[in-house]
Design a protein around this motif. Sequence first.
Motif, PDB file in Angstrom:
ATOM      1  N   HIS A 185     -71.193 -64.007 -61.320  1.00 24.36           N
ATOM      2  CA  HIS A 185     -71.466 -65.013 -62.344  1.00 24.36           C
ATOM      3  C   HIS A 185     -72.427 -66.076 -61.818  1.00 24.36           C
ATOM      4  CE1 HIS A 185     -67.588 -63.263 -63.552  1.00 24.36           C
ATOM      5  NE2 HIS A 185     -67.935 -63.559 -64.790  1.00 24.36           N
ATOM      6  N   ILE A 197     -73.601 -70.144 -62.853  1.00 20.87           N
ATOM      7  CA  ILE A 197     -73.425 -71.329 -63.668  1.00 20.87           C
ATOM      8  C   ILE A 197     -74.785 -72.007 -63.772  1.00 20.87           C
ATOM      9  CG2 ILE A 197     -72.284 -73.568 -63.863  1.00 20.87           C
ATOM     10  CD1 ILE A 197     -70.020 -72.351 -62.137  1.00 20.87           C
ATOM     11  N   THR A 202     -72.433 -70.201 -68.514  1.00 21.56           N
ATOM     12  CA  THR A 202     -72.086 -69.189 -67.518  1.00 21.56           C
ATOM     13  C   THR A 202     -72.776 -67.882 -67.865  1.00 21.56           C
ATOM     14  OG1 THR A 202     -69.922 -70.190 -67.081  1.00 21.56           O
ATOM     15  CG2 THR A 202     -70.225 -67.909 -66.413  1.00 21.56           C
ATOM     16  N   THR A 219     -72.985 -63.968 -67.076  1.00 14.80           N
ATOM     17  CA  THR A 219     -72.031 -62.989 -66.568  1.00 14.80           C
ATOM     18  C   THR A 219     -72.678 -61.619 -66.417  1.00 14.80           C
ATOM     19  OG1 THR A 219     -70.202 -64.151 -67.654  1.00 14.80           O
ATOM     20  CG2 THR A 219     -69.803 -61.885 -66.969  1.00 14.80           C
TER      21      THR A 219
END
Length: 272
Positions: A32, A34, A46, A48
């Motif tokens: 992931h 941020i 976020t 992913t």
Amino acid sequence: TLFTSTAKNSWHAFWAPNVTYLAIQRQDDPEHLIVLDASDPATLTTVTTNEVIQKIMWLNTPDPELYYSTTNAIYSFSPLTDASSVLVTNNYQDWLMTTQGLWSIKVATGTVATITEDTLGFQSDFAVIPWSAGDPWHVLAARDNSVLLGDSSNRHMLIVTPMKQFPLSAGHYLTSSYNNWWLFWSASELWAYSDGGTPELLTRTGSGLDDVVILDSNNTLGLQWGKRVTALIPYYATEQDLIDRPVGMLAADSARRILYFSDSQGLWKLAY
């Protein structure tokens, strides 16, 4: 405070070059990212994937453009639209996105690899380079008609053009917006290079060179040594003291001619 870290939850930060956007990858959660605007942390998003994200970079543009890759694919992400997309299958040993397009390295044989320019477009073979699986090259930068590679030890670099290649013993580099200069340095040597030329040794010393900054449009250089900071005028090979004590971080605003530095007492600025 944007983020805090502990020994069990450390992270790597990647700042965009021209805007206040930041990408953060936690070591305990490498699938992931941020992404946030540091001037407005509420914009946190976020990103992913289902794989470990191996490479992360921002494009040097006025608007934030993030690129990242896993073993299987290279992706783009726009924080302004929260849109992520697959650019291409990742069949490459390394890659770099620039305003000229996607540069890539792909192994041709066990000892030779090919650098490709505009991988997503016309796919022009730029140069063939020596290759070692035990010490592979990584694409550090590309500008005009030159590509800079670095090895895993962070001690050797290779300047690559379509016609020539120049090896250097250096672990740091800087590109100047003035006169198309590239700068490369180790603790003992500082080199300059312009596209179409050959690397030129600017200084060699045993004092231990820590950092280099551009001071003005004439490419006057600020050199950070262990216990001092000096100004080097390359065209005249002259050097003079700027700061006569040890400093930590060093940065320069070359347009306003202000040098910023830190020491044990705080953060300072020096007009020059």
